[in-house]
Enzyme design. Sequence first.
Site, PDB file in Angstrom:
ATOM      1  N   HIS A  75       0.850  -1.195   0.000  1.00  0.00           N
ATOM      2  CA  HIS A  75       0.000   0.000   0.000  1.00  0.00           C
ATOM      3  C   HIS A  75       0.881   1.240   0.000  1.00  0.00           C
ATOM      4  O   HIS A  75       1.647   1.465   0.930  1.00  0.00           O
ATOM      5  CB  HIS A  75      -0.927  -0.001   1.222  1.00  0.00           C
ATOM      6  CG  HIS A  75      -2.101  -0.921   1.070  1.00  0.00           C
ATOM      7  ND1 HIS A  75      -3.336  -0.657   1.596  1.00  0.00           N
ATOM      8  CD2 HIS A  75      -2.216  -2.092   0.405  1.00  0.00           C
ATOM      9  CE1 HIS A  75      -4.174  -1.640   1.272  1.00  0.00           C
ATOM     10  NE2 HIS A  75      -3.509  -2.528   0.566  1.00  0.00           N
ATOM     11  N   TYR A 204      -9.654   5.663   6.579  1.00  0.00           N
ATOM     12  CA  TYR A 204      -9.936   5.987   7.983  1.00  0.00           C
ATOM     13  C   TYR A 204     -10.961   7.112   7.940  1.00  0.00           C
ATOM     14  O   TYR A 204     -10.643   8.213   7.471  1.00  0.00           O
ATOM     15  CB  TYR A 204      -8.669   6.460   8.699  1.00  0.00           C
ATOM     16  CG  TYR A 204      -7.635   5.377   8.939  1.00  0.00           C
ATOM     17  CD1 TYR A 204      -6.775   4.959   7.932  1.00  0.00           C
ATOM     18  CD2 TYR A 204      -7.519   4.781  10.191  1.00  0.00           C
ATOM     19  CE1 TYR A 204      -5.821   3.973   8.168  1.00  0.00           C
ATOM     20  CE2 TYR A 204      -6.563   3.786  10.437  1.00  0.00           C
ATOM     21  CZ  TYR A 204      -5.722   3.387   9.418  1.00  0.00           C
ATOM     22  OH  TYR A 204      -4.779   2.414   9.646  1.00  0.00           O
ATOM     23  N   PRO A 296      -5.883   0.393  18.093  1.00  0.00           N
ATOM     24  CA  PRO A 296      -5.467  -0.035  16.752  1.00  0.00           C
ATOM     25  C   PRO A 296      -5.460   1.045  15.682  1.00  0.00           C
ATOM     26  O   PRO A 296      -5.068   0.781  14.541  1.00  0.00           O
ATOM     27  CB  PRO A 296      -6.489  -1.132  16.394  1.00  0.00           C
ATOM     28  CG  PRO A 296      -7.651  -0.909  17.294  1.00  0.00           C
ATOM     29  CD  PRO A 296      -7.153  -0.224  18.508  1.00  0.00           C
ATOM     30  N   LYS A 300      -0.296  -0.082  14.906  1.00  0.00           N
ATOM     31  CA  LYS A 300       1.052  -0.170  15.484  1.00  0.00           C
ATOM     32  C   LYS A 300       1.303  -1.383  16.389  1.00  0.00           C
ATOM     33  O   LYS A 300       2.461  -1.708  16.663  1.00  0.00           O
ATOM     34  CB  LYS A 300       1.355   1.102  16.298  1.00  0.00           C
ATOM     35  CG  LYS A 300       1.638   2.308  15.440  1.00  0.00           C
ATOM     36  CD  LYS A 300       3.004   2.228  14.801  1.00  0.00           C
ATOM     37  CE  LYS A 300       3.207   3.219  13.680  1.00  0.00           C
ATOM     38  NZ  LYS A 300       3.101   2.651  12.339  1.00  0.00           N
ATOM     39  N   TYR A 394       3.252   6.614  10.304  1.00  0.00           N
ATOM     40  CA  TYR A 394       2.457   5.457   9.885  1.00  0.00           C
ATOM     41  C   TYR A 394       3.359   4.365   9.290  1.00  0.00           C
ATOM     42  O   TYR A 394       3.177   3.183   9.572  1.00  0.00           O
ATOM     43  CB  TYR A 394       1.399   5.890   8.853  1.00  0.00           C
ATOM     44  CG  TYR A 394       0.326   4.851   8.619  1.00  0.00           C
ATOM     45  CD1 TYR A 394      -0.770   4.755   9.461  1.00  0.00           C
ATOM     46  CD2 TYR A 394       0.414   3.947   7.559  1.00  0.00           C
ATOM     47  CE1 TYR A 394      -1.756   3.802   9.266  1.00  0.00           C
ATOM     48  CE2 TYR A 394      -0.567   2.984   7.346  1.00  0.00           C
ATOM     49  CZ  TYR A 394      -1.654   2.922   8.203  1.00  0.00           C
ATOM     50  OH  TYR A 394      -2.622   1.972   8.011  1.00  0.00           O
TER      51      TYR A 394
HETATM   52  P1  RFL Z   1      -0.571 -12.155  21.311  1.00  0.00           P
HETATM   53  O1  RFL Z   1      -0.950 -12.177  19.868  1.00  0.00           O
HETATM   54  O2  RFL Z   1      -1.599 -11.774  22.293  1.00  0.00           O
HETATM   55  O3  RFL Z   1       0.024 -13.589  21.660  1.00  0.00           O
HETATM   56  C1  RFL Z   1       0.291 -13.979  22.991  1.00  0.00           C
HETATM   57  C2  RFL Z   1       0.234 -15.485  23.083  1.00  0.00           C
HETATM   58  O4  RFL Z   1       0.545 -15.880  24.417  1.00  0.00           O
HETATM   59  C3  RFL Z   1      -0.375 -16.878  24.829  1.00  0.00           C
HETATM   60  N1  RFL Z   1      -0.471 -16.896  26.310  1.00  0.00           N
HETATM   61  C4  RFL Z   1       0.189 -17.771  27.094  1.00  0.00           C
HETATM   62  N2  RFL Z   1       1.036 -18.765  26.790  1.00  0.00           N
HETATM   63  C5  RFL Z   1       1.537 -19.497  27.823  1.00  0.00           C
HETATM   64  N3  RFL Z   1       1.204 -19.268  29.122  1.00  0.00           N
HETATM   65  C6  RFL Z   1       0.346 -18.289  29.462  1.00  0.00           C
HETATM   66  N4  RFL Z   1       0.028 -18.064  30.733  1.00  0.00           N
HETATM   67  C7  RFL Z   1      -0.192 -17.484  28.429  1.00  0.00           C
HETATM   68  N5  RFL Z   1      -1.042 -16.437  28.407  1.00  0.00           N
HETATM   69  C8  RFL Z   1      -1.209 -16.091  27.109  1.00  0.00           C
HETATM   70  C9  RFL Z   1      -1.677 -16.500  24.145  1.00  0.00           C
HETATM   71  O5  RFL Z   1      -2.555 -17.611  24.049  1.00  0.00           O
HETATM   72  C10 RFL Z   1      -1.172 -16.014  22.793  1.00  0.00           C
HETATM   73  O6  RFL Z   1      -1.117 -17.049  21.852  1.00  0.00           O
HETATM   74  O7  RFL Z   1       0.671 -11.171  21.561  1.00  0.00           O
HETATM   75  P2  RFL Z   1       1.943 -10.842  20.610  1.00  0.00           P
HETATM   76  O8  RFL Z   1       2.536 -12.104  20.055  1.00  0.00           O
HETATM   77  O9  RFL Z   1       2.788  -9.912  21.376  1.00  0.00           O
HETATM   78  O10 RFL Z   1       1.308 -10.080  19.338  1.00  0.00           O
HETATM   79  C11 RFL Z   1       0.728  -8.829  19.473  1.00  0.00           C
HETATM   80  C12 RFL Z   1      -0.367  -8.616  18.404  1.00  0.00           C
HETATM   81  O11 RFL Z   1      -1.249  -9.698  18.493  1.00  0.00           O
HETATM   82  C13 RFL Z   1      -1.121  -7.284  18.587  1.00  0.00           C
HETATM   83  O12 RFL Z   1      -0.253  -6.252  18.967  1.00  0.00           O
HETATM   84  C14 RFL Z   1      -1.833  -6.833  17.293  1.00  0.00           C
HETATM   85  O13 RFL Z   1      -2.805  -7.745  16.928  1.00  0.00           O
HETATM   86  C15 RFL Z   1      -2.463  -5.446  17.445  1.00  0.00           C
HETATM   87  N6  RFL Z   1      -3.246  -5.026  16.275  1.00  0.00           N
HETATM   88  C16 RFL Z   1      -2.622  -4.472  15.169  1.00  0.00           C
HETATM   89  N7  RFL Z   1      -1.276  -4.338  15.124  1.00  0.00           N
HETATM   90  C17 RFL Z   1      -0.652  -3.840  14.024  1.00  0.00           C
HETATM   91  O14 RFL Z   1       0.580  -3.709  14.032  1.00  0.00           O
HETATM   92  N8  RFL Z   1      -1.350  -3.510  12.880  1.00  0.00           N
HETATM   93  C18 RFL Z   1      -2.716  -3.618  12.828  1.00  0.00           C
HETATM   94  O15 RFL Z   1      -3.292  -3.364  11.770  1.00  0.00           O
HETATM   95  C19 RFL Z   1      -3.409  -4.084  14.010  1.00  0.00           C
HETATM   96  N9  RFL Z   1      -4.749  -4.231  14.025  1.00  0.00           N
HETATM   97  C20 RFL Z   1      -4.647  -5.148  16.291  1.00  0.00           C
HETATM   98  C21 RFL Z   1      -5.376  -4.730  15.136  1.00  0.00           C
HETATM   99  C22 RFL Z   1      -5.331  -5.678  17.390  1.00  0.00           C
HETATM  100  C23 RFL Z   1      -6.710  -5.788  17.377  1.00  0.00           C
HETATM  101  N10 RFL Z   1      -7.333  -6.336  18.521  1.00  0.00           N
HETATM  102  C24 RFL Z   1      -8.312  -7.342  18.481  1.00  0.00           C
HETATM  103  C25 RFL Z   1      -6.828  -6.020  19.832  1.00  0.00           C
HETATM  104  C26 RFL Z   1      -6.761  -4.829  15.109  1.00  0.00           C
HETATM  105  C27 RFL Z   1      -7.434  -5.332  16.236  1.00  0.00           C
HETATM  106  C28 RFL Z   1      -8.928  -5.370  16.184  1.00  0.00           C
HETATM  107  C1  PHB Z   2      -6.828  -4.292   9.896  1.00  0.00           C
HETATM  108  O1  PHB Z   2      -6.824  -4.489   8.664  1.00  0.00           O
HETATM  109  O2  PHB Z   2      -7.228  -5.155  10.693  1.00  0.00           O
HETATM  110  C2  PHB Z   2      -6.379  -2.974  10.413  1.00  0.00           C
HETATM  111  C3  PHB Z   2      -5.787  -2.059   9.553  1.00  0.00           C
HETATM  112  C4  PHB Z   2      -5.387  -0.824  10.029  1.00  0.00           C
HETATM  113  C5  PHB Z   2      -5.569  -0.507  11.354  1.00  0.00           C
HETATM  114  C6  PHB Z   2      -6.137  -1.424  12.221  1.00  0.00           C
HETATM  115  C7  PHB Z   2      -6.547  -2.664  11.756  1.00  0.00           C
HETATM  116  O3  PHB Z   2      -5.204   0.731  11.793  1.00  0.00           O
END
Ligand code: RFL
Ligand code: PHB
Length: 404
Positions: A75, A204, A296, A300, A394
Amino acid sequence: MKTITTQVAIIGAGPSGLLLGQLLSKQGIDNIIIERVSGEYVLGRIRAGILEQGFVNLVREAGVSERMDAEGIVHDGFDIAVDGKCTHINLKELTGGDTVLCYGQVDITKDLMAARASASLVTYYESSEVKLNDVKAATPTVTFEHLGEKYQLSCDYIAGCDGFHGVSRPTIPADVRTEHERVYPFGWLGLMSDTPPVSDELIYSKTKRGFALASMRSPTRSRYYLQVPVTDKVEDWSDDDFWQELKKRLPADAAAKLVTGPSIEKSIAPLRSFVCEPMQYGNLFLVGDAAHIVPPTGAKGLNLAASDVATLYKIMTRVYKEGDKNCLHQYSEIALRRVWHGERFSWWMTNMLHNFDGMSDAKEQGDTQGRFAESEINYYTASENGKRVIAEQYVGLAYEELAP
Ligand code: RFL
Ligand code: PHB
């Protein structure tokens, strides 16, 4: 009790844990991952979609980029719409060539899992009673139960990659740890559908009805979000309600192109800013969501997790390849500098783009916060300099190198 040993024990098989494991293995550094849930459950969490160049480079370095390079969509920019009026943020032009990659967290995780399995690297999925012991000692241990058996894993270092609700962060004594937190009065209701996206790029969209985001995973799969009160339940929203509301919050030309269809996933995520300082205690290192959470809006969260992984990977490589343990203390400082940048950007984007009207946080100030936000987004989208400030952050700041 079964006793096992490794060099680096990794808690959590989310993207942070899997990416770190893969990078360490490539350097010949032995690691074992302990995960609370099943691999299938991990893959059921939809989440992120936008990857910074630093993340992409790291996945390439880990040797797991084949599918990402083939299927990820570059993108060059995105749109910010305010009450239907669009401003294009041309990332590539504004930053002198930088872009982001649209490739889902689920796909990255799947690719990393496959690479780990084919290299026969050990992951204990569905582990319970996970406990970190003696993290300040030379040989910390992790005890856990797996398939009815008790285990004790001895290691040199522990990487706490277990997300916001994990056990690693609370292992750091409360009097050593400072937790900074802001909870927002709204959440994001996300919907995934096998329908073509409304646009080639993300939109956005700030409106009087609240914020909406149009994103995607592929030319045939869309990901949309709506700002909703934090008290809403996903059951309150039928697919039809979602599509009708989204249509009202998208700019007219995008709304006209909206193709609706049955949801394949729908969930609500609360919005929070959170940082734990320090990110290191003895031989325990917190990585990713275990140490910090961002709303989100700036895309980041996963990208900050990747920069933590990059820093810890460089440190571990220096420790094991050069026998230099003096660099261990650099982790928290280097990681937190980038984390706070990402936190500030995500908070700023969230404030500018969401509607705080009628929210409990806004009560004291009437609609003053809303007016500030409106004025701020108008200011930043009106000039090249303003747009560049958004674009540079970004696409993501450069990763910091270790001090010599
Ligand atoms: P995770 O993905 O939460 O993984 C942690 C793992 O640890 C396990 N766990 C345990 N394991 C052993 N013993 C225990 N006691 C444990 N407790 C937990 C869990 O089961 C899990 O498998 O953390 P990690 O790896 O640090 O990854 C972080 C990302 O998942 C998170 O920052 C992103 O998803 C955030 N996020 C976004 N980030 C971006 O950079 N770009 C995006 O576009 C973006 N969009 C988003 C997002 C997060 C969202 N939500 C739902 C919060 C959009 C959404 C909607
Ligand atoms: C996504 O595609 O899930 C997404 C993209 C951009 C954001 C957050 C989530 O800022």
